[in-house]
Design an enzyme around this catalytic site. Structure first.
Site, PDB file in Angstrom:
ATOM      1  N   TRP A 187      -5.699 -13.169  -4.884  1.00 44.73           N
ATOM      2  CA  TRP A 187      -5.294 -11.815  -4.483  1.00 44.73           C
ATOM      3  C   TRP A 187      -6.478 -10.871  -4.736  1.00 44.73           C
ATOM      4  CZ3 TRP A 187      -2.762  -7.843  -8.015  1.00 44.73           C
ATOM      5  CH2 TRP A 187      -2.306  -6.738  -7.290  1.00 44.73           C
TER       6      TRP A 187
ATOM      7  N   ASP B 141       0.184 -15.021 -13.353  1.00 42.60           N
ATOM      8  CA  ASP B 141       0.606 -13.905 -12.516  1.00 42.60           C
ATOM      9  C   ASP B 141       1.822 -14.384 -11.736  1.00 42.60           C
ATOM     10  OD1 ASP B 141       1.026 -11.898 -10.726  1.00 42.60           O
ATOM     11  OD2 ASP B 141      -1.004 -11.869  -9.901  1.00 42.60           O
TER      12      ASP B 141
ATOM     13  N   LYS C  22       8.698  -8.025  -5.033  1.00 44.18           N
ATOM     14  CA  LYS C  22       9.105  -8.879  -3.903  1.00 44.18           C
ATOM     15  C   LYS C  22      10.501  -9.461  -4.118  1.00 44.18           C
ATOM     16  CE  LYS C  22       4.632  -8.570  -3.629  1.00 44.18           C
ATOM     17  NZ  LYS C  22       3.622  -8.354  -2.667  1.00 44.18           N
TER      18      LYS C  22
HETATM   19  N1  KET Z   1      -0.008 -10.476  -8.007  1.00 48.66           N
HETATM   20  C1  KET Z   1      -0.111 -11.026  -6.790  1.00 48.66           C
HETATM   21  C2  KET Z   1      -0.545 -12.439  -6.680  1.00 48.66           C
HETATM   22  C3  KET Z   1       0.205 -10.267  -5.671  1.00 48.66           C
HETATM   23  O1  KET Z   1       0.121 -10.849  -4.496  1.00 48.66           O
HETATM   24  C4  KET Z   1       0.601  -8.927  -5.811  1.00 48.66           C
HETATM   25  C5  KET Z   1       0.881  -8.099  -4.636  1.00 48.66           C
HETATM   26  C6  KET Z   1       0.709  -8.415  -7.113  1.00 48.66           C
HETATM   27  C7  KET Z   1       0.379  -9.220  -8.193  1.00 48.66           C
HETATM   28  C8  KET Z   1       1.113  -7.024  -7.443  1.00 48.66           C
HETATM   29  O2  KET Z   1       2.237  -6.557  -6.905  1.00 48.66           O
HETATM   30  P1  KET Z   1       2.969  -5.264  -7.523  1.00 48.66           P
HETATM   31  O3  KET Z   1       3.407  -4.514  -6.325  1.00 48.66           O
HETATM   32  O4  KET Z   1       1.962  -4.500  -8.352  1.00 48.66           O
HETATM   33  O5  KET Z   1       4.050  -5.799  -8.344  1.00 48.66           O
HETATM   34  N2  KET Z   1       0.509  -8.403  -3.478  1.00 48.66           N
HETATM   35  C9  KET Z   1       0.814  -7.765  -2.201  1.00 48.66           C
HETATM   36  C10 KET Z   1       0.768  -6.279  -2.214  1.00 48.66           C
HETATM   37  C11 KET Z   1      -0.517  -5.690  -2.699  1.00 48.66           C
HETATM   38  O6  KET Z   1      -1.614  -6.110  -2.327  1.00 48.66           O
HETATM   39  O7  KET Z   1      -0.410  -4.717  -3.494  1.00 48.66           O
HETATM   40  C12 KET Z   1      -0.067  -8.372  -1.118  1.00 48.66           C
HETATM   41  O8  KET Z   1      -0.910  -9.229  -1.400  1.00 48.66           O
HETATM   42  O9  KET Z   1       0.130  -8.003   0.060  1.00 48.66           O
END
Ligand code: KET
Length: 499
Positions: free
Chosen positions: A228, A309, A345
């Site tokens: 990510w 994560d 998610k």
């Molecule tokens: N870890 C991973 C692996 C991840 O894909 C995301 C979010 C997050 C943590 C953090 O998500 P949060 O909303 O802070 O709980 N990924 C998606 C959104 C983004 O980039 O913020 C994405 O990859 O589209």
């Protein structure tokens, strides 16, 4: 600013002895107030003859690339250079701004895709960039259990809006630890887990990173290649040094297990290793349980510190327990382990920013000292976390009916994504699109790592108004039966016209 100046000026602690504490300063010109402030006030309130340099910072931000080696620590990534703004310039003349030389930062590689999508007026446009679930109708989904929990909260007149403690909502923390480690986890029963509510997955990773930079002896964190895009930025800015380990083999579109074992085997003893608990982003490739066991043995033999994560628990297999299996294997051996959880998610709480950081320790005493230090990380960062999202999660996790309903809704989301995978594969096969596309159904979770290159992605955006990240990642959760033919047409055209 004028208030600040007045406050500083009249403060007996900060005012220079040579100035009468209560006499008001002459009016300041609207431009360059900091220049005058510097002339009047001694540094740190200590009387000194040394003339301070005018403080007119020009901040230049380095574009953050996805290459971890290009990141610098916060101190070295910003430059402050003096300028001489002229006090005679008119207020509306922008050339005297202290930020005149600031460079424009690029949009975020993931969230910027939505910005571009929103500017497109074409009716066929499709946003497959950010990992956000959409219904068959292409609409964002608020889970039924979330609506019910919110209703319960609204109807409860005893609820107030007081600050939460620094560590967040106690019930939420307890339930979150159980969700990831299992209700019967010995680590929980022995009070060896310090859990703090944080600002979703990102905030949990950042708090964990800051804690490690402050208290852990090894400053290097290994992240998978690829990962990510925010991981290297989060850990670098937390003060850790980021290196990568091989993870994905583009030739097989699968796990580079040999490379992974070699790179972790060569990591310095004690290094931190970031692991995606399930549904690896962006590749959709997860190790099997047997491979996880080999990774665990290698990491424990070298005292490497696992930092999980967990942003997609429930999205990989549709089962919350199955998706937490790798984390639980590491906790079962009695060793230390970090876990950052996100409810963005799996509960669809994206904008509520609700998540948790858990640190599994070897004893209850260490865990309570760790928690006390986590508070010192959090307090100056955002003081304490928001109440609403955590209350929703706690309401659902504490109530067995709501919890069961949640697992059904979660499974339905995971199943819809799996059905999108099948339909996209069939659509490409029906078009005779060159290449083997079976990885679309083999990959796991929200994303397909298509193998399309950045030129092909740019072509699909320009010609078909399909928005996705330039690494060829597609959010399968953004697709529907209606939009799959459009995507398949675009992919077919991209592959056949620009192989
Ligand atoms: N870890 C991973 C692996 C991840 O894909 C995301 C979010 C997050 C943590 C953090 O998500 P949060 O909303 O802070 O709980 N990924 C998606 C959104 C983004 O980039 O913020 C994405 O990859 O589209």
């Amino acid at each position: 600013m004028s208030c600040l100046i007045a406050c500083l000026y009249t403060s007996s602690q900060l005012a220079p002895l040579s100035l009468p504490p209560l006499s008001p300063p002459p009016p300041l010109p609207s431009s360059s107030p900091t220049l005058l402030l510097d002339k009047r006030l001694p540094a740190n309130g200590v009387s000194t003859k040394k003339q301070l340099k005018p403080f007119a910072p020009t901040v230049t931000t380095k574009n953050l690339s996805s290459d971890p080696s290009s990141y610098k620590t916060p101190n070295s990534s910003f430059q402050i250079s003096p300028q001489n703004p002229s006090p005679t310039k008119m207020a509306h003349d922008h050339s005297d701004s202290v930020f005149t030389n600031i460079t424009r930062a690029p949009e975020d590689p993931i969230l910027g895709v939505t910005v571009a999508y929103n500017k497109d007026s074409d009716p066929s446009k499709l946003n497959l960039g950010v990992g956000a679930y959409r219904t068959e109708e292409g609409k964002p989904l608020v889970l039924n259990v979330v609506r019910q929990a919110e209703q319960k909260l609204v109807n409860d007149p005893s609820r107030v809006k007081e600050y939460l403690p620094i560590v967040g909502l106690a019930d939420f923390n307890k339930c979150s630890a159980k969700l990831i480690f299992g209700a019967d986890s010995p680590a929980i029963q022995e009070n060896r887990v310090a859990t703090v509510q944080c600002l979703s997955g990102t905030g949990s990773l950042r708090v964990g990173g800051e804690f490690l930079a402050k208290h852990y002896h090894e400053r290097t964190v290994y992240i998978p290649q690829p990962t990510w895009g925010n991981h290297p930025k989060i850990f670098t800015l937390a003060g850790l040094s980021v290196k990568s380990y091989r993870y994905y083999d583009p030739a097989t579109r699968g796990l580079d297990f040999q490379g992974l074992l070699e790179d972790l085997g060569n990591a310095p003893s004690g290094a931190i290793v970031l692991l995606h608990a399930c549904a690896h982003n962006p590749t959709g490739v997860d190790p099997t349980i047997e491979k996880w066991e080999q990774i665990r043995q290698l990491m424990r033999s070298k005292a490497l510190l696992p930092f999980f994560d967990s942003a997609y628990q429930g999205f990989a297999s549709g089962s919350l327990d199955a998706d937490a299996q790798p984390v639980r294997m590491f906790v079962a051996d009695g060793g230390e382990c970090f876990a950052a959880q996100s409810y963005a998610k799996n509960m669809g709480l994206y904008g509520e920013r609700v998540g948790a950081l858990s640190i599994v320790c070897k004893t209850a005493d260490v865990a309570s000292r760790v928690e006390s230090q986590l508070k010192l990380v959090i307090r100056p960062m955002y003081s304490n976390p928001p109440l609403h999202g955590a209350s929703i999660v706690a309401t659902i996790l504490k109530d067995s009916n709501l919890y069961n309903e949640w697992t059904v809704e979660l499974k339905a989301m995971a199943d819809r994504i799996i059905s999108m995978r099948k339909q996209l594969l069939e659509a490409l096969q029906a078009r005779g699109t060159p290449g083997d596309w079976t990885h679309i159904i083999k990959q796991i979770g929200m994303f397909t790592f298509t193998g399309l290159n950045s030129e092909q992605v740019a072509f699909m955006t320009k010609e078909y108004h399909i928005y996705m990240t330039s690494d060829g990642r597609i959010s399968m959760a953004g697709l529907s039966t209606k939009t799959i033919p459009h995507l398949a047409d675009a992919m077919h055209a991209a592959v056949t016209s620009m192989a």
